[in-house]
Scaffold this motif. Structure first.
Motif, mmCIF file in Angstrom:
data_model
loop_
_atom_site.group_PDB
_atom_site.id
_atom_site.type_symbol
_atom_site.label_atom_id
_atom_site.label_comp_id
_atom_site.label_asym_id
_atom_site.label_seq_id
_atom_site.Cartn_x
_atom_site.Cartn_y
_atom_site.Cartn_z
ATOM 1 N N GLU A 81 0.910 -1.244 -0.037
ATOM 2 C CA GLU A 81 0.092 -0.014 -0.080
ATOM 3 C C GLU A 81 0.893 1.277 -0.196
ATOM 4 O O GLU A 81 1.894 1.232 0.354
ATOM 5 N N GLN A 113 -6.781 5.555 -4.340
ATOM 6 C CA GLN A 113 -6.529 5.270 -2.939
ATOM 7 C C GLN A 113 -5.378 4.621 -2.531
ATOM 8 O O GLN A 113 -4.709 4.705 -1.520
ATOM 9 N N VAL A 116 -6.164 0.750 1.712
ATOM 10 C CA VAL A 116 -7.392 1.262 2.833
ATOM 11 C C VAL A 116 -6.737 2.544 3.232
ATOM 12 O O VAL A 116 -5.639 2.483 3.893
ATOM 13 N N ILE A 117 -7.523 3.850 3.131
ATOM 14 C CA ILE A 117 -7.219 4.879 3.847
ATOM 15 C C ILE A 117 -7.693 4.707 5.379
ATOM 16 O O ILE A 117 -8.752 4.177 5.682
ATOM 17 N N GLN A 118 -6.696 4.970 6.179
ATOM 18 C CA GLN A 118 -6.810 4.584 7.590
ATOM 19 C C GLN A 118 -7.379 5.817 8.280
ATOM 20 O O GLN A 118 -8.013 5.595 9.365
ATOM 21 N N GLU A 119 -6.990 6.987 8.076
ATOM 22 C CA GLU A 119 -7.374 8.051 8.693
ATOM 23 C C GLU A 119 -7.175 9.421 7.871
ATOM 24 O O GLU A 119 -6.501 9.343 6.885
ATOM 25 N N TYR A 120 -8.006 10.379 8.335
ATOM 26 C CA TYR A 120 -7.642 11.738 7.736
ATOM 27 C C TYR A 120 -7.136 12.589 8.649
ATOM 28 O O TYR A 120 -7.699 12.486 9.947
ATOM 29 N N THR A 137 -7.861 14.020 13.889
ATOM 30 C CA THR A 137 -7.919 12.888 13.268
ATOM 31 C C THR A 137 -9.204 12.416 12.986
ATOM 32 O O THR A 137 -10.064 12.224 13.884
#
Length: 138
Positions: A81, A113, A116-120, A137
């Motif tokens: 990733e 992407q 998997v996007i884990q956080e913003y 966050t």
């Protein structure tokens, strides 16, 4: 062993009737793609332009002219990733009251992407003379 850009295999028994190999690969459950290895002595190849953060199925089949041998067992591998290739979309900021705001957004397009996007992380910097900074966050 599968590396993000390479695959090696070992042949149990070399046959004089093997002209080359067909490497089949696909994102899990997707459509099979094919890369021909036109030399029976080759034992590795490079697959490029694979999707990041994606599980792939791979199998190898020997061939001689129009005749094809049995497939190897199917291997499952995952590419690494990386951070998204595009920023979030449709970012909006709305005042909630005199001391708070509401920030909303849509994720980057799925093909950008890269896993998997884990956080913003949302950064807010004050425009006054105190340069006050906040981060959250989500």
């Amino acid at each position: 062993m599968f590396l993000p850009a390479g695959l090696s295999c070992q042949v149990d028994r070399q046959s004089p009737y093997v002209q080359g190999y067909r490497l089949f690969y696909r994102p899990s459950g997707g459509t099979w793609l094919l890369q021909d290895i036109n030399s029976p002595s080759e034992r590795s190849t490079v697959l490029s332009n694979l999707l990041k953060g994606t599980e792939y199925e791979l199998k190898i089949r020997p061939y001689f002219d129009e005749f094809q041998g049995r497939d190897s067992r199917t291997l499952l591998v995952r590419t690494t990733e990386e951070v998204p290739s595009a920023p979030p979309r449709e970012v909006t900021v709305k005042p909630s009251n005199s001391s708070s705001i509401s920030v909303s957004w849509d994720p980057p397009p799925s093909e950008m992407q890269n896993g998997v996007i884990q956080e913003y992380r949302v950064w807010c910097v004050g425009s006054g003379g105190d340069n006050q900074m906040f981060n959250r966050t989500a």
